[in-house]
Design an enzyme around this catalytic site. Structure first.
Site, mmCIF file in Angstrom:
data_model
loop_
_atom_site.group_PDB
_atom_site.id
_atom_site.type_symbol
_atom_site.label_atom_id
_atom_site.label_comp_id
_atom_site.label_asym_id
_atom_site.label_seq_id
_atom_site.Cartn_x
_atom_site.Cartn_y
_atom_site.Cartn_z
ATOM 1 N N GLU A 1 0.979 -1.239 -0.139
ATOM 2 C CA GLU A 1 -0.035 -0.021 0.148
ATOM 3 C C GLU A 1 1.008 1.059 0.018
ATOM 4 O O GLU A 1 1.991 1.301 0.674
ATOM 5 C CB GLU A 1 -0.921 -0.065 1.199
ATOM 6 C CG GLU A 1 -1.782 1.108 1.255
ATOM 7 C CD GLU A 1 -3.038 0.896 2.353
ATOM 8 O OE1 GLU A 1 -3.358 -0.319 2.492
ATOM 9 O OE2 GLU A 1 -3.199 1.813 3.008
ATOM 10 N N ASP B 1 0.077 5.317 0.567
ATOM 11 C CA ASP B 1 -0.716 6.180 0.938
ATOM 12 C C ASP B 1 -0.784 7.693 0.863
ATOM 13 O O ASP B 1 0.385 7.925 1.200
ATOM 14 C CB ASP B 1 -1.254 5.855 2.524
ATOM 15 C CG ASP B 1 -1.959 4.544 2.667
ATOM 16 O OD1 ASP B 1 -2.547 4.015 2.115
ATOM 17 O OD2 ASP B 1 -1.483 4.033 3.751
ATOM 18 N N GLU C 1 -3.212 10.655 2.960
ATOM 19 C CA GLU C 1 -4.111 10.885 3.868
ATOM 20 C C GLU C 1 -4.326 12.206 4.388
ATOM 21 O O GLU C 1 -3.418 12.542 4.966
ATOM 22 C CB GLU C 1 -4.143 9.780 4.919
ATOM 23 C CG GLU C 1 -4.105 8.414 4.376
ATOM 24 C CD GLU C 1 -3.838 7.156 5.506
ATOM 25 O OE1 GLU C 1 -4.813 6.161 5.539
ATOM 26 O OE2 GLU C 1 -3.126 7.486 5.957
ATOM 27 N N GLN D 1 -0.687 12.738 5.906
ATOM 28 C CA GLN D 1 0.138 11.690 6.047
ATOM 29 C C GLN D 1 0.409 10.721 4.995
ATOM 30 O O GLN D 1 -0.391 10.421 4.252
ATOM 31 C CB GLN D 1 -0.551 10.914 7.180
ATOM 32 C CG GLN D 1 0.363 9.424 7.305
ATOM 33 C CD GLN D 1 -0.122 8.706 8.688
ATOM 34 O OE1 GLN D 1 0.146 9.178 9.678
ATOM 35 N NE2 GLN D 1 -0.896 7.638 8.333
ATOM 36 N N ASP E 1 -0.813 -5.266 7.844
ATOM 37 C CA ASP E 1 -1.590 -6.459 8.412
ATOM 38 C C ASP E 1 -1.196 -6.659 9.547
ATOM 39 O O ASP E 1 -0.192 -6.903 10.043
ATOM 40 C CB ASP E 1 -1.772 -7.595 7.240
ATOM 41 C CG ASP E 1 -2.064 -7.095 5.719
ATOM 42 O OD1 ASP E 1 -3.149 -6.452 5.719
ATOM 43 O OD2 ASP E 1 -1.149 -7.359 5.015
ATOM 44 N N GLY F 1 4.794 0.725 9.797
ATOM 45 C CA GLY F 1 4.367 1.770 8.606
ATOM 46 C C GLY F 1 5.837 2.447 8.670
ATOM 47 O O GLY F 1 6.570 2.801 9.426
ATOM 48 N N ARG F 2 5.635 3.340 7.472
ATOM 49 C CA ARG F 2 6.957 4.238 7.245
ATOM 50 C C ARG F 2 6.115 5.576 6.992
ATOM 51 O O ARG F 2 6.206 6.128 5.729
ATOM 52 C CB ARG F 2 7.730 3.656 6.013
ATOM 53 C CG ARG F 2 8.272 2.374 6.360
ATOM 54 C CD ARG F 2 8.953 1.723 5.283
ATOM 55 N NE ARG F 2 10.179 0.754 5.649
ATOM 56 C CZ ARG F 2 9.904 -0.140 6.075
ATOM 57 N NH1 ARG F 2 8.556 -0.928 6.257
ATOM 58 N NH2 ARG F 2 10.886 -0.936 6.754
ATOM 59 N N GLU F 3 5.683 5.881 7.971
ATOM 60 C CA GLU F 3 4.993 7.291 7.816
ATOM 61 C C GLU F 3 5.695 8.608 7.837
ATOM 62 O O GLU F 3 6.767 8.705 8.538
ATOM 63 C CB GLU F 3 4.022 7.560 9.165
ATOM 64 C CG GLU F 3 2.976 6.420 9.481
ATOM 65 C CD GLU F 3 3.508 5.462 10.302
ATOM 66 O OE1 GLU F 3 4.807 5.226 10.648
ATOM 67 O OE2 GLU F 3 2.786 4.682 10.823
ATOM 68 N N ASP G 1 -9.983 6.183 15.919
ATOM 69 C CA ASP G 1 -9.080 5.435 16.883
ATOM 70 C C ASP G 1 -7.722 5.964 16.695
ATOM 71 O O ASP G 1 -6.742 6.022 17.725
ATOM 72 C CB ASP G 1 -9.061 3.933 16.446
ATOM 73 C CG ASP G 1 -10.233 3.488 16.864
ATOM 74 O OD1 ASP G 1 -11.085 4.079 17.728
ATOM 75 O OD2 ASP G 1 -10.355 2.040 16.400
ATOM 76 N N TRP G 2 -7.331 6.856 15.665
ATOM 77 C CA TRP G 2 -6.013 7.129 15.525
ATOM 78 C C TRP G 2 -5.534 8.430 14.898
ATOM 79 O O TRP G 2 -4.279 9.149 14.748
ATOM 80 C CB TRP G 2 -4.936 6.178 14.883
ATOM 81 C CG TRP G 2 -5.339 6.182 13.565
ATOM 82 C CD1 TRP G 2 -6.509 4.953 13.167
ATOM 83 C CD2 TRP G 2 -5.196 6.301 12.479
ATOM 84 N NE1 TRP G 2 -6.399 4.837 11.759
ATOM 85 C CE2 TRP G 2 -5.535 5.831 11.261
ATOM 86 C CE3 TRP G 2 -4.102 7.490 12.011
ATOM 87 C CZ2 TRP G 2 -5.469 6.242 9.822
ATOM 88 C CZ3 TRP G 2 -3.947 7.922 10.666
ATOM 89 C CH2 TRP G 2 -4.398 7.390 9.565
#
Length: 302
Positions: free
Chosen positions: A118, A120, A122, A135, A145, A151-153, A217-218
Site C-alpha cells: 500500500e 498512502d 491521507e 500523512q 496487516d 508503517g513508514r509514515e 481511533d488514531w
C-alpha cells in the site's frame, strides 16, 4: 505549539516557522501532472462502497464523497497497474473534522489479503484552530496487516489550507522509486535503494483508491479527538482524475511515467531543492526514522 505535537517522540519532528510571502512555492521545474490528461470519473474508476454517499457531477469530472454516522464512501480504479502516475485534486471540509480520513492511495489488499502492499496519501481531519495533517505511508508485503504494523509514515502540515481550495495530490510509482507530489512539488521520495531493495519496495500490481472514512481511533492526536457526528455530513471533493502508466496486462515495452526531466530514476536538482523547501516550509511534523520508539531492526533503511 499545539498540545498534541508534544506527544510525538523526541527528535521525531522538524519544526520551522510557518511560510511567509517570501517563501513562495518554488518551481520544481517539472510538472508531471501536465503530461497526463484529466479523465471522467467513470472512465477510470468505479464505486467501491457507500454509493449512497457519492455525488457525481453531470459532466462526470467531479465527485463528492460524504461520511456520516451510517457510512463513509470509497472508489477504486477499473484496472490494476504495475507502475504509474496517479493523481487527483482534493478539497476537504473546514471546521471540526477530527477523526475523518480523506484518502487517495494504491493498494492490492483485495488480491493479497494479509500480505498486501500500500502507498498512502491521507488528509487527517482536525479541530478548529489546528491544521490538517497530510500523512504519507508505505506498507510492503503485509507490513500493514495484523497487530504489528510496520508503517513508514511521514506527516506534514502543508504550506496552504487544504480546505480552502482544490490542490493536486499524486503518487508517482516506478520500479525504482515512489514520489509523493502536491501540486507537482515532490514532498517525499522513497526509493528502491533506501527501501533496502525488493524486500521493502512494493513491486506487485496495485489499484488506485479514494475514500472518506472514520479513523477516530488514531487519526487526530492519536485518537484523542474523535469524529463528532453533530457536524455531519463530512464532505470531500475529488476532481481532476489522472492515471497514466503500465497496466498489469501491458506489454513489457510499456515504459513508466518519468519522475523527472532526467527520466524515471531520481529527481532533478531543482526538484530536490523544491522537496527540501516543502519538507521545511510545510513543517514536517513526523518522520518514522527519527522516532526513537520504533524498533530500528524493522527499519534497516533508517
Amino acid at each position: 505549539m499545539a498540545p498534541w505535537l508534544l506527544l510525538l517522540p523526541a527528535m521525531a519532528m522538524v519544526l520551522l516557522h510557518p511560510p511567509t510571502a517570501a517563501q513562495a512555492q518554488p518551481s520544481p521545474g517539472y510538472y508531471p501532472s501536465s503530461t497526463v490528461r484529466a479523465m471522467a470519473f467513470s472512465e477510470g474508476y468505479d464505486n467501491l462502497w457507500g454509493p449512497q454517499h457519492q455525488r457525481l457531477s453531470q459532466d462526470q469530472k467531479a465527485l463528492t464523497l460524504l461520511m456520516d454516522s451510517s457510512s463513509g464512501s470509497g472508489f477504486k480504479s477499473k484496472r490494476s497497474y504495475r507502475n504509474g502516475y496517479f493523481g487527483v485534486s482534493i478539497k476537504v471540509q473546514p471546521g471540526y473534522t477530527a477523526g475523518v480520513n480523506t484518502a487517495f492511495y494504491l493498494s492490492n489488499s483485495e488480491l493479497y489479503p494479509g500480505n498486501h502492499d500500500e502507498i498512502d496519501m491521507e488528509l487527517l481531519g482536525t479541530v478548529p484552530g489546528e491544521p490538517y495533517t497530510l500523512q504519507t505511508n508505505v506498507y510492503v508485503r503485509g507490513t500493514g496487516d495484523g497487530a504489528h504494523l510496520v508503517g513508514r509514515e511521514m506527516r506534514f502540515h502543508l504550506w496552504f489550507d487544504p480546505a480552502a481550495d482544490f490542490h493536486h495530490y499524486a503518487i508517482l510509482w516506478n520500479p525504482d522509486q515512489i514520489v509523493f507530489l502536491v501540486d507537482d512539488v515532490p514532498i517525499r521520495r522513497y526509493d528502491f535503494t533506501s527501501g533496502a531493495g525488493a524486500l521493502l519496495f512494493p513491486n506487485r500490481e496495485m489499484w488506485a483508491y479514494g475514500s472518506i472514512w472514520d479513523a477516530s481511533d488514531w487519526a487526530t492526536d492519536g485518537g484523542r479527538y474523535r469524529a463528532d457526528y453533530r457536524y455531519q455530513p463530512f464532505v470531500a471533493g475529488f476532481q481532476g482524475f489522472k492515471i497514466a502508466g503500465c497496466e498489469v496486462a501491458a506489454p513489457s515495452a510499456c515504459r513508466p511515467v518519468p519522475a523527472s526531466p532526467m527520466g524515471t530514476a531520481g529527481l532533478s536538482p531543482q526538484q530536490q531543492d523544491a522537496m527540501r523547501w516543502a519538507q521545511q516550509t510545510s513543517i514536517m511534523v513526523y518522520y518514522y526514522c527519527n522516532d526513537r520508539a520504533k524498533d530500528r531492526a524493522l527499519y534497516p533503511e533508517c
